[in-house]
Scaffold this motif. Structure first.
Motif, short mmCIF file in Angstrom:
data_model
loop_
_atom_site.label_atom_id
_atom_site.label_comp_id
_atom_site.label_asym_id
_atom_site.label_seq_id
_atom_site.Cartn_x
_atom_site.Cartn_y
_atom_site.Cartn_z
N UNK A 86 -36.23 1.35 -23.23
CA UNK A 86 -36.36 2.27 -22.42
C UNK A 86 -37.27 1.75 -21.35
N UNK A 87 -36.75 0.83 -20.49
CA UNK A 87 -37.63 0.10 -19.59
C UNK A 87 -36.71 -0.39 -18.22
N UNK A 88 -37.44 -0.32 -17.20
CA UNK A 88 -36.68 -1.15 -16.00
C UNK A 88 -37.43 -2.45 -15.76
N UNK A 89 -38.60 -2.66 -16.30
CA UNK A 89 -39.35 -3.98 -16.19
C UNK A 89 -39.81 -4.74 -17.26
N UNK A 90 -39.94 -5.76 -17.26
CA UNK A 90 -40.48 -6.54 -18.42
C UNK A 90 -41.67 -7.34 -17.69
N UNK A 91 -42.58 -7.94 -18.72
CA UNK A 91 -43.70 -8.81 -18.20
C UNK A 91 -43.58 -10.05 -18.62
N UNK A 92 -43.11 -10.57 -19.62
CA UNK A 92 -43.17 -11.99 -20.16
C UNK A 92 -41.49 -12.21 -20.32
N UNK A 93 -41.27 -13.59 -19.88
CA UNK A 93 -39.73 -14.16 -20.10
C UNK A 93 -39.89 -15.49 -20.74
N UNK A 94 -39.65 -15.52 -22.09
CA UNK A 94 -39.75 -17.02 -22.68
C UNK A 94 -38.42 -17.66 -22.60
N UNK A 95 -38.02 -18.52 -21.77
CA UNK A 95 -36.64 -19.09 -21.82
C UNK A 95 -36.75 -20.34 -22.77
N UNK A 96 -36.55 -19.93 -24.10
CA UNK A 96 -36.76 -20.80 -25.18
C UNK A 96 -35.47 -21.49 -25.72
N UNK A 97 -34.28 -20.86 -25.81
CA UNK A 97 -33.47 -21.28 -26.35
C UNK A 97 -32.95 -22.85 -26.12
N UNK A 98 -32.55 -23.70 -27.02
CA UNK A 98 -32.13 -24.87 -26.67
C UNK A 98 -31.34 -25.49 -27.95
N UNK A 99 -30.54 -26.46 -27.69
CA UNK A 99 -30.03 -27.22 -28.59
C UNK A 99 -30.05 -28.63 -28.50
N UNK A 100 -29.73 -29.62 -29.32
CA UNK A 100 -29.54 -31.03 -28.85
C UNK A 100 -28.16 -31.30 -28.98
N UNK A 101 -27.87 -32.66 -29.15
CA UNK A 101 -26.37 -33.34 -29.33
C UNK A 101 -25.98 -33.66 -28.00
N UNK A 102 -24.62 -34.31 -27.92
CA UNK A 102 -24.12 -34.65 -26.82
C UNK A 102 -24.97 -35.77 -26.06
N UNK A 103 -25.56 -36.64 -26.84
CA UNK A 103 -26.22 -37.51 -26.12
C UNK A 103 -25.98 -38.64 -25.45
N UNK A 104 -24.67 -38.96 -25.67
CA UNK A 104 -24.14 -40.29 -24.84
C UNK A 104 -22.84 -39.73 -24.16
N UNK A 105 -22.77 -40.20 -22.87
CA UNK A 105 -21.57 -40.23 -22.15
C UNK A 105 -20.23 -41.00 -22.65
N UNK A 106 -20.82 -41.92 -23.52
CA UNK A 106 -19.63 -42.87 -24.30
C UNK A 106 -18.99 -42.29 -25.65
N UNK A 107 -20.18 -42.06 -26.53
CA UNK A 107 -19.76 -41.74 -27.78
C UNK A 107 -19.40 -40.30 -28.12
N UNK A 220 -20.72 -32.26 -42.47
CA UNK A 220 -20.32 -32.93 -41.33
C UNK A 220 -18.63 -33.17 -41.32
N UNK A 221 -18.17 -33.05 -40.26
CA UNK A 221 -16.87 -33.27 -39.77
C UNK A 221 -16.31 -34.93 -39.97
N UNK A 222 -15.21 -35.29 -40.09
CA UNK A 222 -14.95 -36.45 -39.63
C UNK A 222 -15.78 -37.06 -38.41
N UNK A 223 -15.44 -36.28 -37.43
CA UNK A 223 -15.80 -36.94 -36.22
C UNK A 223 -17.55 -37.00 -36.04
N UNK A 224 -18.12 -36.04 -36.67
CA UNK A 224 -19.52 -36.05 -36.86
C UNK A 224 -20.08 -37.23 -37.87
N UNK A 225 -19.51 -37.64 -38.77
CA UNK A 225 -19.76 -38.55 -39.63
C UNK A 225 -19.70 -39.95 -38.75
N UNK A 226 -18.69 -39.88 -38.30
CA UNK A 226 -18.43 -41.12 -37.17
C UNK A 226 -19.56 -41.61 -36.12
N UNK A 227 -19.94 -40.24 -35.62
CA UNK A 227 -20.88 -40.43 -34.52
C UNK A 227 -22.23 -40.67 -35.22
#
Length: 322
Positions: A86-107, A220-227
């Motif tokens: 029941x608001x049109x305003x907020x006071x605090x915004x925490x952009x906290x969401x994140x994941x890891x993975x996809x570390x390499x352009x090659x593998x 882990x899937x077969x691909x994840x095991x290989x990675x």
């Protein structure tokens, strides 16, 4: 902002880790909370824990399903919270969401790489874009963007590729620093902070794999095991004699250790962040390891990506990452 009582906070990634602990501590201080996550079950547990801690009468804690990398889902989250809080305003915004993975352009696949980048960076950018009109309507407000020590040091060790996450976290750091002056010129009642945690005890390792795979299985899937084999080999581990079951077990142990053996807990991290907001710190380092790494990189930037640099730091900080 010295007091959170009666305020309204938005937290992305509120289902686990630092997001969950931010919600619990904000509610304990009398702050209304609207959180989003991709997991309804995880958010339900966060809400239960907030209730177990004791929710002051009239305080609102709402949960909303949203993938922060998809603007339409964030906009739906915004509209739902406006109605339910029941608001049109907020006071605090925490952009906290994140994941890891996809570390390499090659593998790693392009899809894995961009999934990490689009959540860790895109979620912050879209979060600010989506909720800025509601922040503008508040008497005072604060944007808190979660970067990482990987926002100033793009590695977790010389044997492991870490490009997607590091690129995203560097972007978050630069964006937030640029916001300082943008807000000062155009919305001086809004402050901002960039949060740079070191190793915090969260479920990011196991959660990231599930988000990347699009499933809830712990296997882990077969691909994840290989990675995983390639990753471990890069760390100097002899994987030739390891069976697929051995790799599965090693992955489970890595996720367990990251959560349980961290030098800083998610609850401790949340308190450091909230104290930083109250003190209007634009730069919040979380953990003694983050402070040490920041100092080491500043002292020897040209050596920051040499094996000896990481070995000395890891020994001193007690890091066992990779």
């Amino acid at each position: 902002m010295k007091d959170f009582a009666g305020r309204i906070a938005v937290i992305t990634g509120g289902g686990t880790g630092m997001g969950r602990e931010l919600a619990r501590q904000l509610v304990a201080e009398g702050c209304n909370v609207a959180m989003c996550d991709v997991s309804t079950e995880a958010m339900a547990e966060t809400k239960r824990l907030c209730g177990a801690d004791g929710v002051p009468q009239g305080l609102r804690v709402t949960t909303h399903v949203a993938d922060v990398s998809i603007e339409a889902q964030l906009q739906r989250f915004r509209d739902e919270l406006a109605e339910q809080q029941a608001t049109d305003k907020i006071h605090l915004l925490f952009n906290n969401a994140g994941i890891g993975g996809g570390g390499s352009l090659f593998s790693n696949s392009r899809e894995q790489w961009e999934r990490t980048f689009n959540i860790c960076w895109g979620g912050v950018y879209l979060g600010v874009r989506t909720f800025l009109p509601m922040l503008l309507k508040a008497d005072e407000a604060h944007i808190v963007n979660t970067s990482s020590v990987n926002g100033f040091w793009a590695s977790v060790g010389m044997g492991v590729s870490h490009t997607a996450y590091s690129a995203a976290k560097f972007a978050v750091k630069g964006f937030t620093e640029a916001l300082i002056n943008d807000l000062r010129l155009n919305a001086p009642h809004i402050k901002c902070s960039v949060v740079m945690p070191g190793h915090i005890g969260t479920s990011i390792v196991s959660n990231s794999r599930k988000v990347q795979s699009g499933g809830e299985s712990d296997e882990l899937s077969d691909t994840e095991i290989a990675q995983a084999r390639q990753r471990m080999k890069g760390m100097g581990i002899d994987v030739a004699a390891m069976s697929d079951t051995d790799i599965q077990n090693a992955a489970r142990e890595r996720a367990r250790s990251f959560l349980e053996d961290a030098p800083t807990s998610a609850a401790q991290a949340a308190k450091i962040i909230l104290d930083g907001v109250k003190a209007e710190q634009w730069r919040i380092l979380v953990g003694e390891d983050a402070k040490l790494l920041d100092m080491r990189v500043r002292q020897s930037p040209e050596q920051a990506y040499e094996p000896e640099f990481f070995q000395r730091f890891a020994q001193e900080a007690g890091w066992k990452l990779g």
